[in-house]
Each structure stands twice: as C-alpha cells, then as structure tokens.
Design a protein around this motif. Structure first.
Motif, short mmCIF file in Angstrom:
data_model
loop_
_atom_site.label_atom_id
_atom_site.label_comp_id
_atom_site.label_asym_id
_atom_site.label_seq_id
_atom_site.Cartn_x
_atom_site.Cartn_y
_atom_site.Cartn_z
N ASP A 186 16.52 -2.36 3.57
CA ASP A 186 15.51 -2.72 4.57
C ASP A 186 14.12 -2.90 3.96
N ASP A 187 13.87 -2.24 2.84
CA ASP A 187 12.54 -2.29 2.24
C ASP A 187 12.57 -2.61 0.74
N PHE A 188 13.70 -3.13 0.27
CA PHE A 188 13.78 -3.37 -1.17
C PHE A 188 14.86 -4.41 -1.48
N LEU A 189 14.52 -5.33 -2.39
CA LEU A 189 15.47 -6.33 -2.89
C LEU A 189 15.48 -6.27 -4.41
N LEU A 190 16.66 -6.40 -4.98
CA LEU A 190 16.81 -6.51 -6.42
C LEU A 190 17.82 -7.62 -6.70
N PHE A 191 17.41 -8.61 -7.49
CA PHE A 191 18.31 -9.69 -7.83
C PHE A 191 17.96 -10.24 -9.20
N LYS A 192 18.84 -11.09 -9.72
CA LYS A 192 18.57 -11.78 -10.97
C LYS A 192 18.36 -13.26 -10.71
N SER A 193 17.43 -13.84 -11.44
CA SER A 193 17.17 -15.28 -11.35
C SER A 193 18.25 -16.02 -12.13
N PRO A 194 18.31 -17.35 -12.00
CA PRO A 194 19.29 -18.12 -12.80
C PRO A 194 19.13 -17.91 -14.30
N ALA A 195 17.92 -17.58 -14.74
CA ALA A 195 17.68 -17.33 -16.16
C ALA A 195 18.00 -15.90 -16.56
N GLY A 196 18.47 -15.09 -15.60
CA GLY A 196 18.84 -13.70 -15.90
C GLY A 196 17.70 -12.72 -15.83
N ILE A 197 16.55 -13.12 -15.28
CA ILE A 197 15.41 -12.22 -15.16
C ILE A 197 15.58 -11.35 -13.92
N PRO A 198 15.57 -10.02 -14.06
CA PRO A 198 15.65 -9.15 -12.88
C PRO A 198 14.35 -9.22 -12.07
N VAL A 199 14.50 -9.32 -10.76
CA VAL A 199 13.36 -9.39 -9.84
C VAL A 199 13.51 -8.27 -8.82
N ALA A 200 12.48 -7.45 -8.67
CA ALA A 200 12.47 -6.37 -7.69
C ALA A 200 11.34 -6.60 -6.70
N ILE A 201 11.64 -6.54 -5.43
CA ILE A 201 10.63 -6.77 -4.39
C ILE A 201 10.62 -5.57 -3.44
N THR A 202 9.51 -4.85 -3.42
CA THR A 202 9.30 -3.75 -2.48
C THR A 202 8.63 -4.30 -1.24
N LEU A 203 9.19 -4.03 -0.08
CA LEU A 203 8.67 -4.55 1.18
C LEU A 203 8.07 -3.40 1.99
N THR A 204 6.87 -3.60 2.50
CA THR A 204 6.17 -2.53 3.18
C THR A 204 5.35 -3.09 4.33
N THR A 205 4.65 -2.19 5.02
CA THR A 205 3.79 -2.59 6.13
C THR A 205 2.37 -2.80 5.64
N PRO A 206 1.57 -3.57 6.36
CA PRO A 206 0.18 -3.75 5.95
C PRO A 206 -0.59 -2.44 5.82
N ALA A 207 -0.26 -1.46 6.66
CA ALA A 207 -0.98 -0.18 6.63
C ALA A 207 -0.71 0.59 5.35
N ARG A 208 0.46 0.40 4.74
CA ARG A 208 0.83 1.14 3.53
C ARG A 208 0.74 0.27 2.27
N TYR A 209 0.23 -0.92 2.42
CA TYR A 209 0.24 -1.87 1.30
C TYR A 209 -0.52 -1.33 0.09
N GLY A 210 -1.69 -0.76 0.30
CA GLY A 210 -2.51 -0.30 -0.81
C GLY A 210 -1.84 0.77 -1.64
N ILE A 211 -1.27 1.76 -0.99
CA ILE A 211 -0.67 2.85 -1.75
C ILE A 211 0.64 2.41 -2.39
N ASP A 212 1.37 1.49 -1.74
CA ASP A 212 2.60 1.00 -2.34
C ASP A 212 2.33 0.09 -3.53
N VAL A 213 1.28 -0.69 -3.47
CA VAL A 213 0.88 -1.49 -4.63
C VAL A 213 0.50 -0.57 -5.79
N LEU A 214 -0.23 0.49 -5.50
CA LEU A 214 -0.63 1.45 -6.53
C LEU A 214 0.60 2.06 -7.20
N THR A 215 1.54 2.55 -6.40
CA THR A 215 2.69 3.26 -6.96
C THR A 215 3.62 2.33 -7.73
#
Length: 559
Positions: free
Chosen positions: A229-258
């Motif tokens: 619900d709040d996280f994606l992990l996948f590989k690109s066609p070139a094999g590069i791992p991509v991680a995406i953390t999904l959050t709310t605007p209210a928690r954006y600052g602290i999640d970007v920091l961490t």
C-alpha cells in the motif's frame, strides 16, 4: 535524452552485439549500431514521432523502422528475442570487460562454453583459456586483470549516468498520474554518491492507489518485486532496482529525510524530535523541530555536520545558482561534439549562464582535434555569436597533455586563446610518477589555465590513474592554474576528497560540464554535489565569479 529513446537505443545496441556474437555480417551489425546512435541522439521523444518521420531518420531504413515500430507497440523485437534464446545474457556481459571484445567472448563461449563471469573466472584459474591457440600467458593475464577491474567497479553499484533517463522518467510518470504529487529522488542519488545500488524515490499524494496502478503498468516496471500500500519495488528493463515509498503530504518531509539517509544522520535527528509522529510536510520543518539548521543532502554523511547544524554554522556551500559560467564545452568542431557552436551557446544562455568557453579538442587528439587552420576558421564563426545572443563566448581549447607534458600548438596560437583546459587523454596506464610529471610540466605552461578531469576516470568504466596529488596541488597554487571539477556524470573527476584537499591547498577550482551536446549542458548539478560534499564555497569556484575575474586569472598567469 528521453527514457524511451534511451531504452530503444540500448535495445539496438544489444541487438548489434548479439548479432555480432552470432557471426552475422558486418553490414547488419553496423546498421543496428547506427540506429542505436541515431535514436540516442534524438532531440525529441521517439514515442511522439509518426512512422514516416522515424523511417526518415539517418541510419534508419524500412527494416529498422519495422523493428522500432514493433518495440514501441510491444516492447520486444522478434529478432532480438531469437538471439536471446541462442546467446546467454552472460556472454553479452563478458563483452563489457576491458580487453575482452565481442569476438573473444564469442570464441570463449563457442569453444569452452563460458557464459558468465564465474565460468570465465573458473576457466582462467584452471588453465583452460591458456590452452587455447593464440591465448598465451600475456593474454590470459590481461584478461584476468580486466575481469578483476570490472568486478571491482560492478561491486560499487550503478553509476549515476546509468540512471539519468530513468530518474527523469519516474518523475514524469508520477506527475502524469497525479499533477499535484510531490516526488523527490532520495537515497544515494540525492546524497551525491558516485554510485547507487537502488534508485529510490519518495512520493506524497492523495491518490496513492492510482499511482500504484499506473506505475506498475508503465514500461519502466519490467519486473515487479514488491507491491504494498505504501511501497513499490521493481526492476527496470536495464535491471536497475527502483524503490518508491508512497506517503501522505503531511508526512512527506520526514519520509524524505528518512529515505535520503544515511542512517546515522537520520537517527540523530529523530532522537531530537519531541514527537516523531507529528505532521512534518517538509524537511525544513523536521530540522526546525529538532533545533537544527537544515542540512543539504550532500552534507549528511559528514561526521561534523550535525554539530555545525546545532550551532547554526553550516557554511553556505556552492549551488548551481551560483555558477555564472562554464569553462569546458565542445561543439561539432570537435569530432565527438553533437551540436553547433550557436546551438551550444544558445542553450548555455537559456540555462542562465553569462559566459561559456568553447574548448573544442586540440590537434593532437587525432580522431577529432582541430588543426591550426581549423582553429582560425572556428574563430571566425565565433565572432559575433556571443554579442548576438547576449552571452560571452570564450575562444578556448581542450589541449592534450603529451607524455612529456607538452601541449598542442605553438605559443603564438596558444596566446590567442581566451581560455584553455589541458587534459590527459592517452597512455592512461602509465605509472603514477610518469602521470604526475607530465601533468606538472603542463601546469608550468603559461598558456594552460586549468587541468581537466585530473585522473582520467570514467565512473563505472575505469577507475582513473593515480597521481602524486600534493605535488600537483602545490604546482597549481604556485602557478595560478585551476583544477577542474568535471561535472559530467561519466567523469565526476575530481570528486569530493580531492576537492577538499584542493581547497585546503588554496587551489582555484572550476565546475564545468564538459558538454558535448545540449543535454549535457544541464549536468552542472552533479559537479556541484561533489563540491558541496567538500564544503566548497562560491569563492572557491572561478566560474562563480564574473567574466572579468576569469580574464584576470588568465592574464595573471601569462604575465
């Protein structure tokens, strides 16, 4: 470059390499190579071009256009899939090893069944490669050295350059799905590291389910590994791992920091918060609540930075906005330059620069250097370009440092240049003493204003040669010669440790893009990140100063 262009170009490079391994005609493999170059150099997204326009591209005939059309529709090319079934990926990977070309990789696979880095290492160790005709001890030793170098570089992760188009593409995908979303590239990338293991993003949105669905369906998500619900992990066609953390605007600052890290920095900041679960929409809000001066991501690995933040004494390090010029750039006058002088100067002006140095390659770089006659012809073209565009164009040259420290051209020609960069381009394998001596000799030349990409490094490709740094820094300071921070992400030479040493030695620095095309004129941020990691100030950087300061710097050495 656009991500789809990058991926399609990479696909044709793969097709060319596999066709060559399979023994196809040189005409076929060269056709694929030409298509890869044409697509890579496109100034528009190939997905927005119609079929007729694609077929009219240089190096793209009807058969190649058919393959492009199939890839755009389906993500595959039938011929490539056939080759992939015949030729293991590991055989193609072997061709990345320094000194191991396509023909050798094909031979090792055909005669010894070598199809991976491990089987190559085993065959070197057990002597099977040495038993082959025309593979003597010298050849095997060179192969072993190349394998060791490749494995050492690979262990670092992915070079920044490898993630450039993918990083921009993820931002575009997120904003296409939710124009109001906030997205920051975090992790190693944001801290200005030379390599990254995972390309990480933190995204704030009010429509997270929509984002997840859209990202998973995008072509960049070639291999989905985790979907929460709040996280994606996948590989690109070139094999590069991509991680995406999904959050709310209210928690954006602290999640970007961490997610930016590093862990030690984050832990200390979090310990200072009275309520870590409170809303923190920005990183600045987190630092304020912790009683700290905000810390730039590039500074967060420094052991002393939180003490300075607590005191409010972090210096105002250089930023991209501080750069008013660029002192190393190329045009089509260089054989490897892709855009004209006026195109490059126009883009430099559009990027907000007040001056740009046209430092096309000098004559001793035989493949693409300018003869004295060409220098004069280019000077005629330069005349008036700057005035018409409202930007100062410096008539410059990237000189080649010879084995004895000599540089191109006679003193009369050198004296006519407004600015020169001198760089080592050959004999990169010479020992440190020889490299140091040739650079020291070049530094004493009154017409050499700056030493470019000091160690000849290409990130992820070759580590660069060693030099006696203290001697070079002392010579630069005594002669009034600058040292370049090459901002091109393939180079990033020099990087933070040497920059810090140069600052302590009171050596003047430059941050330049070494641009060979329009896109690379936008790479200044990568050099700035290295400078920030060394706590470099605008005062340390020559091209943060007005053009009059640059001219005075040049004249001071020539006197």
């Amino acid at each position: 470059m656009f991500w789809y262009n990058h991926e399609l170009s990479r696909t044709f490079e793969d097709l060319a390499r596999r066709a060559q391994i399979a023994g196809e005609s040189v005409f076929r493999t060269r056709a694929y190579e030409k298509a890869a170059v044409t697509i890579r150099l496109l100034s528009e997204d190939i997905t927005a071009m119609d079929r007729e326009a694609i077929a009219a591209l240089p190096g793209v005939g009807a058969a190649t256009a058919e393959k492009i059309d199939q890839w755009l529709r389906t993500g595959i090319i039938d011929e490539l899939e056939t080759y992939r079934a015949q030729i293991p990926d590991g055989v193609v990977i072997l061709t990345n090893i320094p000194g191991l070309g396509v023909k050798t990789a094909a031979r090792l696979h055909r005669e010894l069944g070598i199809d991976s880095l491990q089987t190559l290492a085993d065959a070197i160790t057990d002597g099977r490669i040495a038993s082959l005709p025309r593979m003597g001890k010298k050849s095997v030793d060179k192969l072993a050295d190349g394998l060791r170098a490749y494995l050492a570089l690979r262990a670092n992760g992915f070079p920044t350059f490898d993630g450039l188009t993918l990083e921009a593409h993820i931002h575009q995908v997120v904003h296409a799905l939710d124009p109001d979303a906030q997205v920051t590239t975090v992790g190693d990338w944001r801290r200005g590291k030379l390599y990254f293991k995972v390309l990480e993003f933190t995204v704030a949105s009010d429509v997270i389910p929509t984002l997840i669905k859209g990202i998973v369906l995008d072509r960049a998500c070639a291999d989905l590994l985790t979907a929460e619900d709040d996280f994606l992990l996948f590989k690109s066609p070139a094999g590069i791992p991509v991680a995406i953390t999904l959050t709310t605007p209210a928690r954006y600052g602290i999640d970007v920091l961490t997610t930016t890290g590093p862990d030690a920095h984050v832990s200390t900041v979090m310990d200072r918060l009275s309520d870590p679960n409170a809303p923190y929409p920005t990183e600045a809000a987190v630092y304020e609540a912790a009683g700290l001066q905000p810390v730039k991501p590039t500074l967060r690995e420094r052991s002393d930075i939180l003490d300075l933040a607590a005191e409010g004494t972090i210096p105002d390090v250089v930023t991209v906005a501080d750069l008013v010029g660029d002192l190393h750039g190329h045009s089509t006058w260089s054989g490897d330059g892709l855009n004209s002088l006026i195109e490059m100067a126009t883009r430099a002006k559009d990027n907000g620069l007040e001056y740009w140095a046209a430092t096309d390659h000098a004559e001793d770089l035989a493949i693409n250097g300018l003869s004295p006659e060409q220098v004069l012809a280019r000077r005629k073209e330069l005349a008036g370009i700057g005035d018409s565009l409202g930007i100062t164009i410096l008539d410059g040259s990237e000189l080649n440092i010879g084995m004895s420290g000599e540089v191109d051209y006679n003193p009369e020609i050198l004296a006519a240049f407004d600015w020169t960069v001198a760089s080592v381009h050959n004999n990169l394998e010479a020992d440190p003493g020889i490299q140091t001596d040739r650079i020291l000799t070049a530094i004493t030349n009154p017409f050499v204003n700056c030493i470019g990409h000091l160690r000849g490094r290409k990130v992820g490709q070759r580590p660069g040669f060693e030099v006696e740094l203290a001697a070079i820094l002392e010579a630069c300071r005594e002669t009034g010669t600058a040292l370049e921070i090459n901002a091109h992400p393939v180079r990033l030479d020099i990087d933070a440790p040497i920059i810090e040493a140069a600052i302590k030695a009171r050596v003047t620095l430059t941050i330049s893009c070494d641009a060979h095309d329009l896109a690379s004129l936008g790479y200044a941020r990568f050099g700035v990140w290295q400078a920030q990691r060394a706590l470099a100030l605008p005062a340390h950087i020559l091209n943060c100063q007005p053009i009059e300061a640059v001219r005075a710097f040049v004249n001071a050495k020539r006197r």
